[in-house]
Design an enzyme around this catalytic site. Structure first.
Site, PDB file in Angstrom:
ATOM      1  N   ARG A 174       0.818  -1.205   0.000  1.00  0.00           N
ATOM      2  CA  ARG A 174       0.000   0.000   0.000  1.00  0.00           C
ATOM      3  C   ARG A 174       0.852   1.256   0.000  1.00  0.00           C
ATOM      4  NH1 ARG A 174      -4.978  -2.363   2.658  1.00  0.00           N
ATOM      5  NH2 ARG A 174      -6.531  -0.736   2.856  1.00  0.00           N
ATOM      6  N   ARG A 203     -21.563  -2.376   3.537  1.00  0.00           N
ATOM      7  CA  ARG A 203     -20.848  -3.665   3.590  1.00  0.00           C
ATOM      8  C   ARG A 203     -21.055  -4.371   4.925  1.00  0.00           C
ATOM      9  NH1 ARG A 203     -14.717  -3.706   1.667  1.00  0.00           N
ATOM     10  NH2 ARG A 203     -14.375  -2.235   3.359  1.00  0.00           N
ATOM     11  N   ARG A 214     -17.776  -3.506   9.600  1.00  0.00           N
ATOM     12  CA  ARG A 214     -16.456  -3.148  10.128  1.00  0.00           C
ATOM     13  C   ARG A 214     -16.509  -1.786  10.800  1.00  0.00           C
ATOM     14  NH1 ARG A 214     -12.332  -4.302   5.266  1.00  0.00           N
ATOM     15  NH2 ARG A 214     -11.499  -2.338   6.055  1.00  0.00           N
TER      16      ARG A 214
END
Ligand code: AMP
Length: 291
Positions: free
Chosen positions: A88, A127, A161
Site C-alpha cells: 500500500r 458492507r 467493520r
C-alpha cells in the site's frame, strides 16, 4: 500465480481475492484480515495498530511487511498467492520486490481495480461480513438470502467493520490517494499493471480478471514437452569399384539427403500435433474446472 490486487477501499479486492483463491487454489493474503485478527486476539501487534485502523490511517510498513513475509514463506503459498491490500506504499512494494526476488518468485501481475469514488462510499457503508467465515455481503446489492444469516456457514454473526463509516472512509480514501496511488506508476513502469473495470457485478469483474490471468499467466505455467525421435539415416557401404563414382554421387546426394531429412522430420509432425491436442484438452478441462 503471483498477483497483487491494487484498488481503493471498497473497490472489491477482498471479494475478488476470495473468488480467485477458490478458483485457482492459491491463498488470499489480506493484510487487513491479518491485522483485524491481531486486534481481535489482543496481541502486541493488535494493540499497536487498533487506533490507526479505527482512524482509517495506514499502520507502519514494518508491521505489515513482517506479517506478509511469514505468509509468503508458508508452504500454502508454494503455488502462488493473491495479495489483497498489500503493498500500500512505495517502501512496501520495494520491500516486497526484494523479498520475492530472494525467493526467485517475483510478482507476475498487478490488477488495478477502477471504481468511481461515489460508488466506493456507497459500497463500503452498506458492507457486512461474516465474523465466522469472512464471507462479504452488501445490504443493497448482494444481501444474504436469509436476513442476518451467512449463506456460506449459517452463522448469525454478520457484522459491519468499525472503519466502514462514511467519515472514516473519507480518511481511508485520502490515505489511498496519498500513499497507495503512486503504486500505479511504480507497477506500470514494471509492465505488470492491468486495469480491471470494477463497478459492475461481482461475476462480470471476476470474468474480466480470469481473462487476464488465463491469457497472461496460465499459458506460461503450462509446460509443453514435445518428444521427437532422432532421425536415423542409413548409409550403404560403397563398392570399392564404385568408390569414385560414389564420392561424386555422395556430394550430389548431400543436398537431396538434407531435403529427405526435412521431409522425415515433417512426417514426425503428427507427434507434435498429438501433443498439442492433449495439451489443448488439458486446458479445456482446466478452464471448465474453474467454471
Ligand atoms: P483493508 O481491510 O485492506 O481495507 O485494511 C483495513 C485497515 O488495515 C487499513 O485502513 C489500514 O489501517 C490497515 N492496513 C491494511 N493493509 C495495510 C497495509 N498494507 N499497510 C498499512 N496499513 C494497512
Amino acid at each position: 500465480m503471483r498477483i497483487v490486487l491494487l484498488g481503493a477501499p471498497g473497490s472489491g479486492k477482498g471479494t475478488q481475492a476470495k473468488m480467485m483463491a477458490e478458483a485457482y487454489r492459491v491463498p488470499q493474503i489480506s493484510t487487513g484480515d491479518i491485522l483485524r485478527k491481531a486486534v481481535a486476539d489482543k496481541t502486541e501487534v493488535g494493540k499497536k495498530v487498533a487506533a490507526m485502523m479505527d482512524a482509517g490511517e495506514l499502520v507502519s510498513d514494518r508491521i505489515v511487511i513482517d506479517a506478509v513475509t511469514d505468509q509468503l514463506r508458508s508452504p500454502d503459498s508454494r503455488r502462488g498467492f493473491v495479495l489483497d491490500g498489500f503493498p500500500r506504499t512505495i517502501p512496501q512494494a520495494q520491500e516486497l520486490d526484494t523479498r520475492l526476488g530472494w525467493m526467485g518468485r517475483p510478482v507476475q501481475l498487478v490488477l488495478h481495480f477502477l471504481v468511481d469514488n461515489k460508488v466506493l462510499i456507497k459500497r463500503v457503508v452498506n458492507r457486512m461480513s461474516c465474523a465466522n467465515c469472512g464471507a462479504i455481503y452488501n445490504k443493497q446489492s448482494s444481501p444474504p438470502k436469509k436476513k442476518g444469516v451467512c449463506d456460506q456457514c449459517g452463522s448469525k454473526k454478520l457484522v459491519s467493520r468499525t472503519d466502514d463509516s462514511e467519515k472514516t472512509m473519507r480518511s481511508r480514501l485520502e490515505a489511498y490517494d496519498r500513499d497507495t496511488a503512486p503504486l500505479i506508476s511504480y507497477y506500470r513502469a514494471q509492465h505488470k499493471l492491468r486495469s480491471i473495470p470494477a463497478s459492475s457485478s461481482m461475476a462480470h469483474i471476476f470474468d474480466a480478471i480470469c481473462d487476464v490471468v488465463d491469457t497472461e499467466i496460465r499459458p506460461m505455467e503450462k509446460k509443453i514437452v514435445v518428444i521427437e525421435e532422432p532421425v536415423k539415416i542409413k548409409i550403404k557401404k560403397a563398392d570399392p569399384e564404385e568408390a569414385d563414382q560414389a564420392t561424386t554421387k555422395k556430394k550430389a546426394a548431400k543436398k537431396t539427403t538434407s531435403k529427405k531429412v526435412t521431409k522425415k522430420a515433417a512426417k514426425k509432425a503428427p507427434v507434435k500435433k498429438a501433443a498439442k491436442k492433449t495439451t489443448a484438452k488439458k486446458v479445456t478441462k482446466k478452464a471448465s474446472k474453474r467454471k
